[in-house]
Design an enzyme around this catalytic site. Structure first.
Site, short mmCIF file in Angstrom:
data_model
loop_
_atom_site.label_atom_id
_atom_site.label_comp_id
_atom_site.label_asym_id
_atom_site.label_seq_id
_atom_site.Cartn_x
_atom_site.Cartn_y
_atom_site.Cartn_z
N ASP A 87 -3.55 4.55 -2.12
CA ASP A 87 -4.75 4.99 -1.21
C ASP A 87 -4.64 6.45 -1.02
OD1 ASP A 87 -6.74 4.69 0.65
OD2 ASP A 87 -5.41 4.46 2.37
N ASP A 126 -13.80 14.53 -4.44
CA ASP A 126 -14.00 15.95 -5.22
C ASP A 126 -15.12 16.08 -5.88
OD1 ASP A 126 -13.34 18.49 -6.30
OD2 ASP A 126 -11.21 18.23 -6.11
N THR A 166 -10.82 4.62 10.32
CA THR A 166 -10.85 3.56 11.50
C THR A 166 -10.41 4.26 12.94
OG1 THR A 166 -8.55 2.84 11.00
CG2 THR A 166 -10.48 1.31 10.31
N LYS A 204 0.74 -1.09 -0.01
CA LYS A 204 0.00 0.05 -0.05
C LYS A 204 1.02 1.21 -0.01
CE LYS A 204 -1.73 2.51 3.15
NZ LYS A 204 -2.30 3.37 4.28
N ARG A 208 2.43 -0.89 10.64
CA ARG A 208 3.43 -0.94 11.87
C ARG A 208 3.87 -2.19 12.42
NH1 ARG A 208 0.95 4.81 13.95
NH2 ARG A 208 -0.73 3.54 12.88
N LYS A 228 -7.54 8.14 -1.52
CA LYS A 228 -8.96 8.58 -0.94
C LYS A 228 -9.49 9.71 -1.83
CE LYS A 228 -8.07 6.71 3.53
NZ LYS A 228 -6.69 6.59 3.45
#
Length: 245
Positions: A66, A71, A130, A39, A221, A68
């Site tokens: 990613d 608009d 999240t 990603k 992570r 997002k």
């Protein structure tokens, strides 16, 4: 092949390269052969531009870009076409942008891929981040619960014809029941047992996320910041053996 149906667990784990450019390239190099998906988020992409996509593709990875998109429909359609032309495999739009905007993203992805003789990337809609809770939704004027808002946006994305959605693992079962077996249900907020939660609120272990209905898990992570990154990803693969889609 439907990416939600592969039986190889490496096809269902997406490693988030949330670090500096040098770190991202180091991690991607280390994890070759142990992961199939990478990603690239907005921080990394904004640092490097399209070059990072080519580098990841050259290393053999499928790329989840990613950004997002959010608009007016025309802008999102054009942006989606540009991203599809880079050869990415999966892109995101915000479901809160509305049905027309999501449909425009789908159209742009097809156009950009066809113009460059590339496979059409999947387009998935982000529901509720999240990091957000019922309380934080209240502060932006959403009086409903996070779960109800996610359900509303899942149904809207289905109407728009997207390939699936992004939600927390806590809403994965609901998403699966609404979207059916072939849709992508991509879940960040996944943490192996004992891992720190960081800035995400609605989290779950990998095994439970797959059991709930996720098709793909986004994990950053706990792998990239591990002392032994290969050991970390192999432990997750072992944990989900027999449970992943």
């Amino acid at each position: 092949m439907n990416p939600a149906k592969s039986k190889n667990p490496k096809d269902h784990l997406i490693i988030a390269l949330d670090g500096s450019v040098d770190e991202a390239l180091q991690w991607a190099g280390e994890l070759q052969g142990h992961a199939n998906w990478i990603k690239v988020g907005m921080t990394l992409f904004y640092q490097t531009g399209p070059s990072i996509i080519k580098e990841m593709k050259d290393l053999g990875y499928k790329v989840f870009l990613d950004l997002k998109l959010h608009d007016i429909p025309n802008q999102v359609e054009n942006a989606s076409a540009v991203l599809a032309g880079l050869g990415v495999d999966l892109i995101t739009v915000h479901a809160s942008g509305g049905r027309a905007m999501m449909a425009s993203a789908m159209l742009g992805a097809r156009t950009g891929a066809e113009e460059n003789a590339l496979p059409v990337p999947k387009v998935i809609a982000v529901t509720v981040l999240t990091s957000m809770t019922n309380d934080t939704l209240q502060t932006i004027g959403v009086s409903d619960t996070a779960a109800n808002q996610v359900e509303r946006l899942i149904r809207l994305s289905r109407e728009a014809g997207t390939d699936g959605i992004v939600c927390s693992p806590h809403e994965a079962a609901m998403a699966r029941s609404i979207l059916g077996s072939g849709a992508l249900v991509v879940t960040p907020g996944v943490r192996p047992t004992g891992a720190a939660t960081g800035d995400q609120s609605r989290i779950m272990t990998p095994k439970k996320a797959f059991t709930a209905g996720a098709s793909h898990l986004v994990i950053g992570r706990p792998i990239t910041r591990a002392t032994d990154r290969i050991q970390a990803i192999e432990a997750i693969i072992k944990e989900v053996e027999g449970v992943h889609p």
